[in-house]
Design a protein around this motif. Structure first.
Motif, PDB file in Angstrom:
ATOM      1  N   ASP A   1      -6.478 -20.408   0.594  1.00  0.00           N
ATOM      2  CA  ASP A   1      -7.309 -21.466   0.002  1.00  0.00           C
ATOM      3  C   ASP A   1      -8.751 -21.437   0.494  1.00  0.00           C
ATOM      4  N   ARG A   2      -9.014 -20.801   1.612  1.00  0.00           N
ATOM      5  CA  ARG A   2     -10.368 -20.738   2.146  1.00  0.00           C
ATOM      6  C   ARG A   2     -11.230 -19.727   1.402  1.00  0.00           C
ATOM      7  N   ILE A   3     -10.606 -18.813   0.665  1.00  0.00           N
ATOM      8  CA  ILE A   3     -11.321 -17.761  -0.061  1.00  0.00           C
ATOM      9  C   ILE A   3     -11.488 -18.190  -1.513  1.00  0.00           C
ATOM     10  N   THR A   4     -12.735 -18.170  -1.982  1.00  0.00           N
ATOM     11  CA  THR A   4     -13.018 -18.585  -3.354  1.00  0.00           C
ATOM     12  C   THR A   4     -13.116 -17.408  -4.318  1.00  0.00           C
ATOM     13  N   ASP A   5     -13.548 -16.231  -3.828  1.00  0.00           N
ATOM     14  CA  ASP A   5     -13.644 -15.065  -4.701  1.00  0.00           C
ATOM     15  C   ASP A   5     -13.726 -13.797  -3.865  1.00  0.00           C
ATOM     16  N   VAL A   6     -13.315 -12.692  -4.474  1.00  0.00           N
ATOM     17  CA  VAL A   6     -13.421 -11.362  -3.870  1.00  0.00           C
ATOM     18  C   VAL A   6     -13.979 -10.463  -4.968  1.00  0.00           C
ATOM     19  N   ASP A   7     -15.139  -9.840  -4.710  1.00  0.00           N
ATOM     20  CA  ASP A   7     -15.765  -9.022  -5.748  1.00  0.00           C
ATOM     21  C   ASP A   7     -16.601  -7.908  -5.141  1.00  0.00           C
ATOM     22  N   ASN A   8     -17.375  -7.239  -5.995  1.00  0.00           N
ATOM     23  CA  ASN A   8     -18.298  -6.173  -5.605  1.00  0.00           C
ATOM     24  C   ASN A   8     -17.575  -5.037  -4.863  1.00  0.00           C
TER      25      ASN A   8
ATOM     26  N   LEU B   1       0.812  -1.213   0.000  1.00  0.00           N
ATOM     27  CA  LEU B   1       0.000   0.000   0.000  1.00  0.00           C
ATOM     28  C   LEU B   1       0.849   1.269   0.000  1.00  0.00           C
ATOM     29  N   GLU B   2       2.069   1.208   0.514  1.00  0.00           N
ATOM     30  CA  GLU B   2       2.901   2.405   0.614  1.00  0.00           C
ATOM     31  C   GLU B   2       3.192   3.027  -0.747  1.00  0.00           C
ATOM     32  N   SER B   3       3.265   2.193  -1.786  1.00  0.00           N
ATOM     33  CA  SER B   3       3.572   2.721  -3.119  1.00  0.00           C
ATOM     34  C   SER B   3       2.395   3.491  -3.725  1.00  0.00           C
ATOM     35  N   LEU B   4       1.236   3.457  -3.084  1.00  0.00           N
ATOM     36  CA  LEU B   4       0.063   4.184  -3.590  1.00  0.00           C
ATOM     37  C   LEU B   4       0.001   5.625  -3.081  1.00  0.00           C
ATOM     38  N   ILE B   5       0.855   5.957  -2.132  1.00  0.00           N
ATOM     39  CA  ILE B   5       0.856   7.307  -1.561  1.00  0.00           C
ATOM     40  C   ILE B   5       1.253   8.323  -2.639  1.00  0.00           C
ATOM     41  N   GLY B   6       0.433   9.360  -2.780  1.00  0.00           N
ATOM     42  CA  GLY B   6       0.709  10.428  -3.742  1.00  0.00           C
ATOM     43  C   GLY B   6       0.217  10.168  -5.151  1.00  0.00           C
ATOM     44  N   LYS B   7      -0.455   9.053  -5.366  1.00  0.00           N
ATOM     45  CA  LYS B   7      -0.932   8.707  -6.708  1.00  0.00           C
ATOM     46  C   LYS B   7      -2.339   9.265  -6.951  1.00  0.00           C
ATOM     47  N   ASP B   8      -2.752   9.264  -8.201  1.00  0.00           N
ATOM     48  CA  ASP B   8      -4.076   9.721  -8.615  1.00  0.00           C
ATOM     49  C   ASP B   8      -5.152   8.800  -8.020  1.00  0.00           C
ATOM     50  N   PRO B   9      -6.272   9.350  -7.532  1.00  0.00           N
ATOM     51  CA  PRO B   9      -7.324   8.529  -6.913  1.00  0.00           C
ATOM     52  C   PRO B   9      -7.874   7.421  -7.811  1.00  0.00           C
ATOM     53  N   ILE B  10      -7.999   7.679  -9.109  1.00  0.00           N
ATOM     54  CA  ILE B  10      -8.502   6.649 -10.031  1.00  0.00           C
ATOM     55  C   ILE B  10      -7.509   5.492 -10.095  1.00  0.00           C
ATOM     56  N   TYR B  11      -6.226   5.823 -10.205  1.00  0.00           N
ATOM     57  CA  TYR B  11      -5.182   4.796 -10.230  1.00  0.00           C
ATOM     58  C   TYR B  11      -5.179   4.001  -8.928  1.00  0.00           C
ATOM     59  N   VAL B  12      -5.344   4.688  -7.808  1.00  0.00           N
ATOM     60  CA  VAL B  12      -5.352   4.022  -6.496  1.00  0.00           C
ATOM     61  C   VAL B  12      -6.515   3.042  -6.411  1.00  0.00           C
ATOM     62  N   GLN B  13      -7.680   3.419  -6.898  1.00  0.00           N
ATOM     63  CA  GLN B  13      -8.838   2.525  -6.867  1.00  0.00           C
ATOM     64  C   GLN B  13      -8.591   1.264  -7.688  1.00  0.00           C
ATOM     65  N   ILE B  14      -8.053   1.433  -8.887  1.00  0.00           N
ATOM     66  CA  ILE B  14      -7.789   0.281  -9.757  1.00  0.00           C
ATOM     67  C   ILE B  14      -6.747  -0.639  -9.120  1.00  0.00           C
ATOM     68  N   GLU B  15      -5.666  -0.056  -8.634  1.00  0.00           N
ATOM     69  CA  GLU B  15      -4.595  -0.850  -8.031  1.00  0.00           C
ATOM     70  C   GLU B  15      -5.037  -1.494  -6.726  1.00  0.00           C
ATOM     71  N   LEU B  16      -5.821  -0.783  -5.941  1.00  0.00           N
ATOM     72  CA  LEU B  16      -6.287  -1.325  -4.675  1.00  0.00           C
ATOM     73  C   LEU B  16      -7.156  -2.557  -4.903  1.00  0.00           C
ATOM     74  N   LYS B  17      -8.022  -2.492  -5.882  1.00  0.00           N
ATOM     75  CA  LYS B  17      -8.863  -3.642  -6.225  1.00  0.00           C
ATOM     76  C   LYS B  17      -7.993  -4.834  -6.612  1.00  0.00           C
ATOM     77  N   ARG B  18      -7.022  -4.615  -7.489  1.00  0.00           N
ATOM     78  CA  ARG B  18      -6.148  -5.697  -7.941  1.00  0.00           C
ATOM     79  C   ARG B  18      -5.318  -6.259  -6.783  1.00  0.00           C
ATOM     80  N   ARG B  19      -4.775  -5.385  -5.964  1.00  0.00           N
ATOM     81  CA  ARG B  19      -3.897  -5.830  -4.877  1.00  0.00           C
ATOM     82  C   ARG B  19      -4.669  -6.572  -3.786  1.00  0.00           C
ATOM     83  N   ILE B  20      -5.875  -6.126  -3.494  1.00  0.00           N
ATOM     84  CA  ILE B  20      -6.683  -6.831  -2.492  1.00  0.00           C
ATOM     85  C   ILE B  20      -7.036  -8.219  -2.997  1.00  0.00           C
ATOM     86  N   ARG B  21      -7.485  -8.319  -4.241  1.00  0.00           N
ATOM     87  CA  ARG B  21      -7.815  -9.639  -4.814  1.00  0.00           C
ATOM     88  C   ARG B  21      -6.591 -10.556  -4.802  1.00  0.00           C
TER      89      ARG B  21
END
Length: 131
Positions: free
Chosen positions: A93-100, A66-86
């Motif tokens: 192995d207990r998690i089958t999907d992350v969405d919505n 998450l530290e590399s997201l500091i100072g970035k554009d909010p749209i970029y942060v949203q896209i990257e945050l979604k990808r990084r969380i997933r």
């Protein structure tokens, strides 16, 4: 004296299921144990609050960047945050999907809310990030 009887044990091909029982974290204390869905929620909280590559006790596969997201554009942060969380959560192995994914921007903070689908059931989790 050692007995002379022979014992035959046949090992079947049944798969063993690992338990998710772990210590229960309550604030700054460890109190008892937790299992199943509550253990998974605790594991998600812990992995999403551990900066990846920061602590030598954890493998490089544990945590989230998450530290590399500091100072970035909010749209970029949203896209990257979604990808990084997933990416971070689907290693379990207990998690089958992350969405919505839903994002709320408030100044320099983004609150990300998402649904986690697991073998124990579904629930909603969130993570706030300052960018």
């Amino acid at each position: 004296m050692i007995p002379n009887a022979s014992i035959n044990i046949e090992l079947g091909s049944a798969e063993s299921i690992e338990t998710s029982r772990t210590y229960k974290l309550s604030g700054d204390k460890i109190q008892g144990y937790v299992d199943g869905l509550e253990a998974l929620k605790q594991a998600i909280y812990k992995v999403l609050n551990t900066e990846r590559y920061e602590y030598p006790i954890y493998s490089f596969n544990y945590g989230i960047e998450l530290e590399s997201l500091i100072g970035k554009d909010p749209i970029y942060v949203q896209i990257e945050l979604k990808r990084r969380i997933r990416e971070c959560l689907l290693r379990d192995d207990r998690i089958t999907d992350v969405d919505n994914f839903k994002f709320e921007v408030n100044g320099d903070e983004i609150k990300c809310t998402f649904d986690v689908h697991s073998i124990f059931g579904n629930f909603t989790a969130s993570r706030e990030v300052i960018f």
